[in-house]
Design a protein around this motif. Structure first.
Motif, PDB file in Angstrom:
ATOM      1  N   GLU A 164       0.833  -1.206   0.000  1.00 56.07           N
ATOM      2  CA  GLU A 164       0.000   0.000   0.000  1.00 56.07           C
ATOM      3  C   GLU A 164       0.868   1.257   0.000  1.00 56.07           C
ATOM      4  OE1 GLU A 164      -3.137   2.542  -0.286  1.00 56.07           O
ATOM      5  OE2 GLU A 164      -3.059   0.389  -0.700  1.00 56.07           O
ATOM      6  N   HIS A 165       1.975   1.231   0.732  1.00 55.08           N
ATOM      7  CA  HIS A 165       2.922   2.356   0.738  1.00 55.08           C
ATOM      8  C   HIS A 165       3.436   2.625  -0.677  1.00 55.08           C
ATOM      9  CE1 HIS A 165       6.272   4.921   1.879  1.00 55.08           C
ATOM     10  NE2 HIS A 165       7.055   4.131   1.167  1.00 55.08           N
ATOM     11  N   ILE A 166       3.822   1.564  -1.377  1.00 50.17           N
ATOM     12  CA  ILE A 166       4.334   1.700  -2.739  1.00 50.17           C
ATOM     13  C   ILE A 166       3.250   2.268  -3.653  1.00 50.17           C
ATOM     14  CG2 ILE A 166       5.137   0.399  -4.755  1.00 50.17           C
ATOM     15  CD1 ILE A 166       6.497  -1.535  -2.678  1.00 50.17           C
ATOM     16  N   ALA A 167       2.029   1.741  -3.540  1.00 49.61           N
ATOM     17  CA  ALA A 167       0.920   2.200  -4.386  1.00 49.61           C
ATOM     18  C   ALA A 167       0.577   3.662  -4.110  1.00 49.61           C
ATOM     19  CB  ALA A 167      -0.307   1.313  -4.168  1.00 49.61           C
ATOM     20  N   GLN A 168       0.529   4.046  -2.834  1.00 49.31           N
ATOM     21  CA  GLN A 168       0.213   5.437  -2.490  1.00 49.31           C
ATOM     22  C   GLN A 168       1.297   6.381  -2.989  1.00 49.31           C
ATOM     23  OE1 GLN A 168      -0.546   5.674   1.713  1.00 49.31           O
ATOM     24  NE2 GLN A 168      -2.606   4.838   1.521  1.00 49.31           N
ATOM     25  N   ALA A 169       2.544   5.989  -2.849  1.00 48.14           N
ATOM     26  CA  ALA A 169       3.642   6.840  -3.328  1.00 48.14           C
ATOM     27  C   ALA A 169       3.542   7.013  -4.838  1.00 48.14           C
ATOM     28  CB  ALA A 169       4.990   6.227  -2.947  1.00 48.14           C
ATOM     29  N   GLU A 170       3.244   5.940  -5.540  1.00 50.15           N
ATOM     30  CA  GLU A 170       3.121   6.034  -6.995  1.00 50.15           C
ATOM     31  C   GLU A 170       1.980   6.968  -7.389  1.00 50.15           C
ATOM     32  OE1 GLU A 170       2.117   2.553  -9.674  1.00 50.15           O
ATOM     33  OE2 GLU A 170       4.263   2.866 -10.060  1.00 50.15           O
ATOM     34  N   ARG A 171       0.838   6.851  -6.708  1.00 53.86           N
ATOM     35  CA  ARG A 171      -0.306   7.735  -7.006  1.00 53.86           C
ATOM     36  C   ARG A 171       0.025   9.197  -6.722  1.00 53.86           C
ATOM     37  NH1 ARG A 171      -3.178   3.324  -4.758  1.00 53.86           N
ATOM     38  NH2 ARG A 171      -3.232   4.314  -2.727  1.00 53.86           N
ATOM     39  N   ALA A 172       0.854   9.436  -5.708  1.00 57.37           N
ATOM     40  CA  ALA A 172       1.213  10.805  -5.317  1.00 57.37           C
ATOM     41  C   ALA A 172       2.412  11.339  -6.096  1.00 57.37           C
ATOM     42  CB  ALA A 172       1.509  10.851  -3.818  1.00 57.37           C
ATOM     43  N   GLY A 173       2.987  10.539  -6.973  1.00 58.99           N
ATOM     44  CA  GLY A 173       4.155  10.978  -7.729  1.00 58.99           C
ATOM     45  C   GLY A 173       5.422  11.023  -6.894  1.00 58.99           C
ATOM     46  N   GLU A 174       5.462  10.218  -5.835  1.00 60.74           N
ATOM     47  CA  GLU A 174       6.625  10.168  -4.953  1.00 60.74           C
ATOM     48  C   GLU A 174       7.436   8.900  -5.232  1.00 60.74           C
ATOM     49  OE1 GLU A 174       4.843  12.248  -0.950  1.00 60.74           O
ATOM     50  OE2 GLU A 174       4.404  10.130  -1.286  1.00 60.74           O
ATOM     51  N   HIS A 175       8.696   8.935  -4.848  1.00 61.02           N
ATOM     52  CA  HIS A 175       9.551   7.755  -4.922  1.00 61.02           C
ATOM     53  C   HIS A 175       9.413   7.003  -3.601  1.00 61.02           C
ATOM     54  CE1 HIS A 175      11.593   9.058  -8.555  1.00 61.02           C
ATOM     55  NE2 HIS A 175      11.745  10.250  -7.997  1.00 61.02           N
ATOM     56  N   PRO A 176       8.951   5.762  -3.612  1.00 59.25           N
ATOM     57  CA  PRO A 176       8.878   5.014  -2.359  1.00 59.25           C
ATOM     58  C   PRO A 176      10.244   4.475  -1.961  1.00 59.25           C
ATOM     59  CG  PRO A 176       8.111   3.644  -4.156  1.00 59.25           C
ATOM     60  CD  PRO A 176       8.406   5.002  -4.739  1.00 59.25           C
ATOM     61  N   VAL A 177      10.513   4.481  -0.668  1.00 62.79           N
ATOM     62  CA  VAL A 177      11.744   3.935  -0.096  1.00 62.79           C
ATOM     63  C   VAL A 177      11.334   3.181   1.164  1.00 62.79           C
ATOM     64  CG1 VAL A 177      13.983   4.488   0.963  1.00 62.79           C
ATOM     65  CG2 VAL A 177      13.160   5.834  -0.985  1.00 62.79           C
ATOM     66  N   LEU A 178      11.966   2.049   1.418  1.00 65.35           N
ATOM     67  CA  LEU A 178      11.748   1.298   2.651  1.00 65.35           C
ATOM     68  C   LEU A 178      13.013   1.378   3.484  1.00 65.35           C
ATOM     69  CD1 LEU A 178      10.210  -0.638   4.516  1.00 65.35           C
ATOM     70  CD2 LEU A 178      11.067  -2.525   3.087  1.00 65.35           C
ATOM     71  N   ASP A 179      12.911   1.928   4.678  1.00 66.33           N
ATOM     72  CA  ASP A 179      14.041   2.033   5.602  1.00 66.33           C
ATOM     73  C   ASP A 179      13.937   0.905   6.624  1.00 66.33           C
ATOM     74  OD1 ASP A 179      15.982   2.630   7.477  1.00 66.33           O
ATOM     75  OD2 ASP A 179      15.463   4.757   7.601  1.00 66.33           O
ATOM     76  N   MET A 180      14.810  -0.098   6.490  1.00 66.03           N
ATOM     77  CA  MET A 180      14.815  -1.251   7.389  1.00 66.03           C
ATOM     78  C   MET A 180      15.999  -1.204   8.352  1.00 66.03           C
ATOM     79  SD  MET A 180      13.644  -4.307   4.813  1.00 66.03           S
ATOM     80  CE  MET A 180      13.194  -5.443   6.122  1.00 66.03           C
ATOM     81  N   THR A 181      16.507  -0.011   8.611  1.00 65.40           N
ATOM     82  CA  THR A 181      17.679   0.159   9.463  1.00 65.40           C
ATOM     83  C   THR A 181      17.490  -0.479  10.837  1.00 65.40           C
ATOM     84  OG1 THR A 181      18.199   2.207   8.326  1.00 65.40           O
ATOM     85  CG2 THR A 181      19.229   1.881  10.464  1.00 65.40           C
ATOM     86  N   GLU A 182      16.285  -0.413  11.377  1.00 66.49           N
ATOM     87  CA  GLU A 182      16.035  -0.923  12.725  1.00 66.49           C
ATOM     88  C   GLU A 182      15.129  -2.147  12.715  1.00 66.49           C
ATOM     89  OE1 GLU A 182      15.180   2.123  15.681  1.00 66.49           O
ATOM     90  OE2 GLU A 182      15.805   3.635  14.216  1.00 66.49           O
ATOM     91  N   VAL A 183      15.272  -2.993  11.675  1.00 61.89           N
ATOM     92  CA  VAL A 183      14.409  -4.162  11.535  1.00 61.89           C
ATOM     93  C   VAL A 183      15.211  -5.442  11.647  1.00 61.89           C
ATOM     94  CG1 VAL A 183      12.965  -5.445   9.883  1.00 61.89           C
ATOM     95  CG2 VAL A 183      12.680  -3.007  10.145  1.00 61.89           C
ATOM     96  N   TYR A 184      14.579  -6.432  12.258  1.00 60.66           N
ATOM     97  CA  TYR A 184      15.119  -7.771  12.310  1.00 60.66           C
ATOM     98  C   TYR A 184      14.152  -8.679  11.558  1.00 60.66           C
ATOM     99  CZ  TYR A 184      16.757 -12.237  14.021  1.00 60.66           C
ATOM    100  OH  TYR A 184      17.237 -13.512  14.084  1.00 60.66           O
ATOM    101  N   LEU A 185      14.652  -9.382  10.532  1.00 62.40           N
ATOM    102  CA  LEU A 185      13.836 -10.351   9.803  1.00 62.40           C
ATOM    103  C   LEU A 185      14.004 -11.687  10.515  1.00 62.40           C
ATOM    104  CD1 LEU A 185      14.662  -9.455   6.082  1.00 62.40           C
ATOM    105  CD2 LEU A 185      12.717  -8.715   7.460  1.00 62.40           C
ATOM    106  N   ALA A 186      12.937 -12.162  11.129  1.00 63.58           N
ATOM    107  CA  ALA A 186      13.035 -13.321  11.999  1.00 63.58           C
ATOM    108  C   ALA A 186      12.860 -14.653  11.295  1.00 63.58           C
ATOM    109  CB  ALA A 186      12.014 -13.195  13.133  1.00 63.58           C
TER     110      ALA A 186
END
Length: 152
Positions: free
Chosen positions: A59-81
């Motif tokens: 949904e973040h990617i879709a909303q950014a595309e509709r708004a003409g924004e570049h989507p980015v995912l910041d996973m700096t503080e994420v642990y993939l379990a």
């Protein structure tokens, strides 16, 4: 129910267990990249919240595309379990990969970088820093839009 800006996911902290997942969207305008929408994630993505994470990211990617924004995912503080967490990223970025584009993902933690690299997700471009991700957006913007795409 998708996670909203700054709200915790339904993931719960177990004693001695994982950190809850927190997702927050930040909209910025950067001279080098233009309008950018950064989804900042913190905590653990595991089997219990991977589907919710995937839906929120898509949904973040879709909303950014509709708004003409570049989507980015910041996973700096994420642990993939688990493997479900990597599959969640793959599901959310599948449409980008299909169209020849990729989501810039910022995640300097070595275990996350290795998990994404090993998975070889075509809809993901890993960057060690947000500055590196934004520089890649600038380079794509200068190169111009691809046929049928938005240039990122």
């Amino acid at each position: 129910m998708p996670m909203e800006k700054g709200q915790l996911s339904r993931a719960r902290v177990r004693p001695g267990g994982t950190a809850p997942l927190l997702l927050q969207t930040v909209h910025e305008h950067r001279p080098e990249a233009g309008a950018v929408s950064v989804l900042k994630a913190r905590g653990t993505v595991d089997a219990g919240n991977a589907t919710e994470f995937s839906e929120t990211l898509a949904e973040h990617i879709a909303q950014a595309e509709r708004a003409g924004e570049h989507p980015v995912l910041d996973m700096t503080e994420v642990y993939l379990a688990c493997a479900a967490a990597v599959r969640a990223v793959d599901r959310a970025t599948g449409a980008l990969a299909f169209s020849g584009r990729a989501l810039p993902v910022v995640q300097p933690r070595p275990h996350v970088r290795e998990a994404l690299r090993a998975a070889g997700l075509p809809g993901v471009r890993v960057h060690a820093t947000l500055a590196s991700a934004l520089n890649s957006l600038e380079a794509r913007r200068r190169a111009g839009p691809r046929s049928g795409g938005t240039g990122w």
